[in-house]
Write a protein that holds these residues in place. Structure first.
Motif, PDB file in Angstrom:
ATOM      1  N   PRO A  47       0.794  -1.226   0.000  1.00  0.00           N
ATOM      2  CA  PRO A  47       0.000   0.000   0.000  1.00  0.00           C
ATOM      3  C   PRO A  47       0.834   1.289   0.000  1.00  0.00           C
ATOM      4  O   PRO A  47       0.406   2.302  -0.548  1.00  0.00           O
ATOM      5  CB  PRO A  47      -0.825  -0.111   1.288  1.00  0.00           C
ATOM      6  N   ASP A  48       2.035   1.241   0.560  1.00  0.00           N
ATOM      7  CA  ASP A  48       2.874   2.444   0.565  1.00  0.00           C
ATOM      8  C   ASP A  48       3.770   2.552  -0.673  1.00  0.00           C
ATOM      9  O   ASP A  48       4.608   3.439  -0.768  1.00  0.00           O
ATOM     10  CB  ASP A  48       3.717   2.515   1.840  1.00  0.00           C
ATOM     11  N   GLY A  49       3.601   1.634  -1.649  1.00  0.00           N
ATOM     12  CA  GLY A  49       4.326   1.707  -2.915  1.00  0.00           C
ATOM     13  C   GLY A  49       5.589   0.883  -3.000  1.00  0.00           C
ATOM     14  O   GLY A  49       6.235   0.834  -4.047  1.00  0.00           O
ATOM     15  N   GLN A  50       5.977   0.188  -1.935  1.00  0.00           N
ATOM     16  CA  GLN A  50       7.222  -0.578  -1.943  1.00  0.00           C
ATOM     17  C   GLN A  50       7.091  -1.856  -2.777  1.00  0.00           C
ATOM     18  O   GLN A  50       6.079  -2.546  -2.723  1.00  0.00           O
ATOM     19  CB  GLN A  50       7.636  -0.944  -0.518  1.00  0.00           C
ATOM     20  N   THR A  51       8.122  -2.141  -3.547  1.00  0.00           N
ATOM     21  CA  THR A  51       8.185  -3.370  -4.326  1.00  0.00           C
ATOM     22  C   THR A  51       9.652  -3.739  -4.531  1.00  0.00           C
ATOM     23  O   THR A  51      10.550  -3.060  -4.042  1.00  0.00           O
ATOM     24  CB  THR A  51       7.444  -3.233  -5.674  1.00  0.00           C
ATOM     25  N   GLY A  52       9.898  -4.796  -5.273  1.00  0.00           N
ATOM     26  CA  GLY A  52      11.272  -5.215  -5.520  1.00  0.00           C
ATOM     27  C   GLY A  52      11.351  -6.309  -6.554  1.00  0.00           C
ATOM     28  O   GLY A  52      10.339  -6.785  -7.064  1.00  0.00           O
ATOM     29  N   ALA A  53      12.563  -6.685  -6.856  1.00  0.00           N
ATOM     30  CA  ALA A  53      12.842  -7.761  -7.803  1.00  0.00           C
ATOM     31  C   ALA A  53      14.142  -8.428  -7.364  1.00  0.00           C
ATOM     32  O   ALA A  53      14.914  -7.846  -6.581  1.00  0.00           O
ATOM     33  CB  ALA A  53      12.976  -7.206  -9.216  1.00  0.00           C
ATOM     34  N   ALA A  54      14.391  -9.632  -7.855  1.00  0.00           N
ATOM     35  CA  ALA A  54      15.616 -10.338  -7.477  1.00  0.00           C
ATOM     36  C   ALA A  54      16.034 -11.305  -8.576  1.00  0.00           C
ATOM     37  O   ALA A  54      15.196 -11.791  -9.340  1.00  0.00           O
ATOM     38  CB  ALA A  54      15.408 -11.108  -6.171  1.00  0.00           C
ATOM     39  N   VAL A  55      17.313 -11.561  -8.633  1.00  0.00           N
ATOM     40  CA  VAL A  55      17.880 -12.632  -9.456  1.00  0.00           C
ATOM     41  C   VAL A  55      18.510 -13.602  -8.476  1.00  0.00           C
ATOM     42  O   VAL A  55      19.336 -13.219  -7.643  1.00  0.00           O
ATOM     43  CB  VAL A  55      18.930 -12.101 -10.450  1.00  0.00           C
ATOM     44  N   ILE A  56      18.087 -14.863  -8.566  1.00  0.00           N
ATOM     45  CA  ILE A  56      18.482 -15.892  -7.605  1.00  0.00           C
ATOM     46  C   ILE A  56      19.185 -17.045  -8.316  1.00  0.00           C
ATOM     47  O   ILE A  56      18.721 -17.514  -9.352  1.00  0.00           O
ATOM     48  CB  ILE A  56      17.237 -16.471  -6.884  1.00  0.00           C
ATOM     49  N   ASN A  57      20.278 -17.511  -7.726  1.00  0.00           N
ATOM     50  CA  ASN A  57      20.921 -18.747  -8.163  1.00  0.00           C
ATOM     51  C   ASN A  57      20.806 -19.724  -6.997  1.00  0.00           C
ATOM     52  O   ASN A  57      21.535 -19.610  -6.008  1.00  0.00           O
ATOM     53  CB  ASN A  57      22.392 -18.504  -8.537  1.00  0.00           C
ATOM     54  N   ASP A  58      19.840 -20.641  -7.103  1.00  0.00           N
ATOM     55  CA  ASP A  58      19.585 -21.590  -6.014  1.00  0.00           C
ATOM     56  C   ASP A  58      20.753 -22.541  -5.783  1.00  0.00           C
ATOM     57  O   ASP A  58      21.044 -22.901  -4.638  1.00  0.00           O
ATOM     58  CB  ASP A  58      18.307 -22.379  -6.290  1.00  0.00           C
ATOM     59  N   ARG A  59      21.426 -22.938  -6.841  1.00  0.00           N
ATOM     60  CA  ARG A  59      22.549 -23.864  -6.707  1.00  0.00           C
ATOM     61  C   ARG A  59      23.673 -23.249  -5.881  1.00  0.00           C
ATOM     62  O   ARG A  59      24.268 -23.896  -5.023  1.00  0.00           O
ATOM     63  CB  ARG A  59      23.061 -24.293  -8.088  1.00  0.00           C
ATOM     64  N   LEU A  60      23.943 -21.977  -6.109  1.00  0.00           N
ATOM     65  CA  LEU A  60      24.992 -21.284  -5.358  1.00  0.00           C
ATOM     66  C   LEU A  60      24.470 -20.679  -4.054  1.00  0.00           C
ATOM     67  O   LEU A  60      25.254 -20.152  -3.259  1.00  0.00           O
ATOM     68  CB  LEU A  60      25.613 -20.162  -6.211  1.00  0.00           C
ATOM     69  N   GLU A  61      23.148 -20.738  -3.852  1.00  0.00           N
ATOM     70  CA  GLU A  61      22.504 -20.129  -2.681  1.00  0.00           C
ATOM     71  C   GLU A  61      22.900 -18.656  -2.563  1.00  0.00           C
ATOM     72  O   GLU A  61      23.285 -18.153  -1.508  1.00  0.00           O
ATOM     73  CB  GLU A  61      22.850 -20.896  -1.400  1.00  0.00           C
ATOM     74  N   LEU A  62      22.771 -17.957  -3.702  1.00  0.00           N
ATOM     75  CA  LEU A  62      23.197 -16.567  -3.803  1.00  0.00           C
ATOM     76  C   LEU A  62      22.214 -15.799  -4.672  1.00  0.00           C
ATOM     77  O   LEU A  62      21.645 -16.351  -5.620  1.00  0.00           O
ATOM     78  CB  LEU A  62      24.590 -16.528  -4.430  1.00  0.00           C
ATOM     79  N   GLY A  63      22.005 -14.551  -4.345  1.00  0.00           N
ATOM     80  CA  GLY A  63      21.128 -13.729  -5.144  1.00  0.00           C
ATOM     81  C   GLY A  63      21.433 -12.255  -4.966  1.00  0.00           C
ATOM     82  O   GLY A  63      22.199 -11.861  -4.085  1.00  0.00           O
ATOM     83  N   VAL A  64      20.831 -11.447  -5.815  1.00  0.00           N
ATOM     84  CA  VAL A  64      20.892  -9.992  -5.697  1.00  0.00           C
ATOM     85  C   VAL A  64      19.464  -9.478  -5.779  1.00  0.00           C
ATOM     86  O   VAL A  64      18.607 -10.090  -6.415  1.00  0.00           O
ATOM     87  CB  VAL A  64      21.771  -9.338  -6.783  1.00  0.00           C
ATOM     88  N   TYR A  65      19.214  -8.360  -5.116  1.00  0.00           N
ATOM     89  CA  TYR A  65      17.864  -7.806  -5.139  1.00  0.00           C
ATOM     90  C   TYR A  65      17.903  -6.297  -5.262  1.00  0.00           C
ATOM     91  O   TYR A  65      18.928  -5.652  -5.025  1.00  0.00           O
ATOM     92  CB  TYR A  65      17.090  -8.202  -3.878  1.00  0.00           C
ATOM     93  N   ILE A  66      16.754  -5.758  -5.656  1.00  0.00           N
ATOM     94  CA  ILE A  66      16.542  -4.320  -5.692  1.00  0.00           C
ATOM     95  C   ILE A  66      15.188  -4.055  -5.059  1.00  0.00           C
ATOM     96  O   ILE A  66      14.238  -4.821  -5.274  1.00  0.00           O
ATOM     97  CB  ILE A  66      16.618  -3.768  -7.134  1.00  0.00           C
ATOM     98  N   ARG A  67      15.110  -3.021  -4.244  1.00  0.00           N
ATOM     99  CA  ARG A  67      13.847  -2.576  -3.658  1.00  0.00           C
ATOM    100  C   ARG A  67      13.695  -1.098  -3.984  1.00  0.00           C
ATOM    101  O   ARG A  67      14.680  -0.342  -3.946  1.00  0.00           O
ATOM    102  CB  ARG A  67      13.837  -2.769  -2.150  1.00  0.00           C
ATOM    103  N   TYR A  68      12.461  -0.701  -4.288  1.00  0.00           N
ATOM    104  CA  TYR A  68      12.210   0.689  -4.647  1.00  0.00           C
ATOM    105  C   TYR A  68      10.743   1.011  -4.411  1.00  0.00           C
ATOM    106  O   TYR A  68       9.947   0.127  -4.077  1.00  0.00           O
ATOM    107  CB  TYR A  68      12.617   0.952  -6.101  1.00  0.00           C
TER     108      TYR A  68
END
Length: 145
Positions: A47-68
């Motif tokens: 409701p306050d406009g927050q969202t995000g996206a991510a790229v995940i590599n499950d095999r490496l158990e690693l990811g990057v994300y963006i929130r805006y």
């Protein structure tokens, strides 16, 4: 790897990108001769406009994300090139569709800033390290849909 975006609507930049819209979230290995695709997402948000996206590599158990915040940056552009030598994915929150001034004006998305006007944007970039952080981030993104 896989891409997570809480998309309510996805629009292809052009006819060629439209051919790949069904696989916008699929991240393959490098492909010789791949031609880039670009998509515009209308992301679900809190409701306050927050969202995000991510790229995940499950095999490496690693990811990057963006929130805006979609109140500040209402559009999300995705540039995808799985081409050998390029092999890149751009996730770009924006005020417009990043297709040039004439396109933006034609589609009512051209934003202007008055002289001395100030705009503030909040953006968070981060790394997800391990299954727990990945699961918590994915749960947060999916809760927006």
């Amino acid at each position: 790897s896989r891409l997570i975006i809480p998309s309510l609507e996805i629009m292809a930049r052009d006819g060629h990108s439209q051919t790949g819209i069904g696989e916008y979230a699929k991240i393959t290995g490098p492909i010789d001769g791949f031609t880039e695709h670009a998509f515009f997402h209308k992301a679900a948000c809190s409701p306050d406009g927050q969202t995000g996206a991510a790229v995940i590599n499950d095999r490496l158990e690693l990811g990057v994300y963006i929130r805006y915040n979609t109140k500040e940056l209402p559009n999300l552009a995705q540039w995808k090139s799985m081409r050998s030598g390029d092999y890149a994915m751009g996730i770009m929150p924006s005020t417009c569709y990043v297709s040039g001034r004439s396109y933006e004006k034609e589609h009512g998305a051209l934003k202007t800033v008055n002289p001395f006007e100030k705009l503030r944007f909040s953006l968070e970039l981060g790394v997800l390290d391990g299954k727990e952080q990945i699961a918590a981030n994915e749960k947060s993104i999916n809760a927006k849909q």
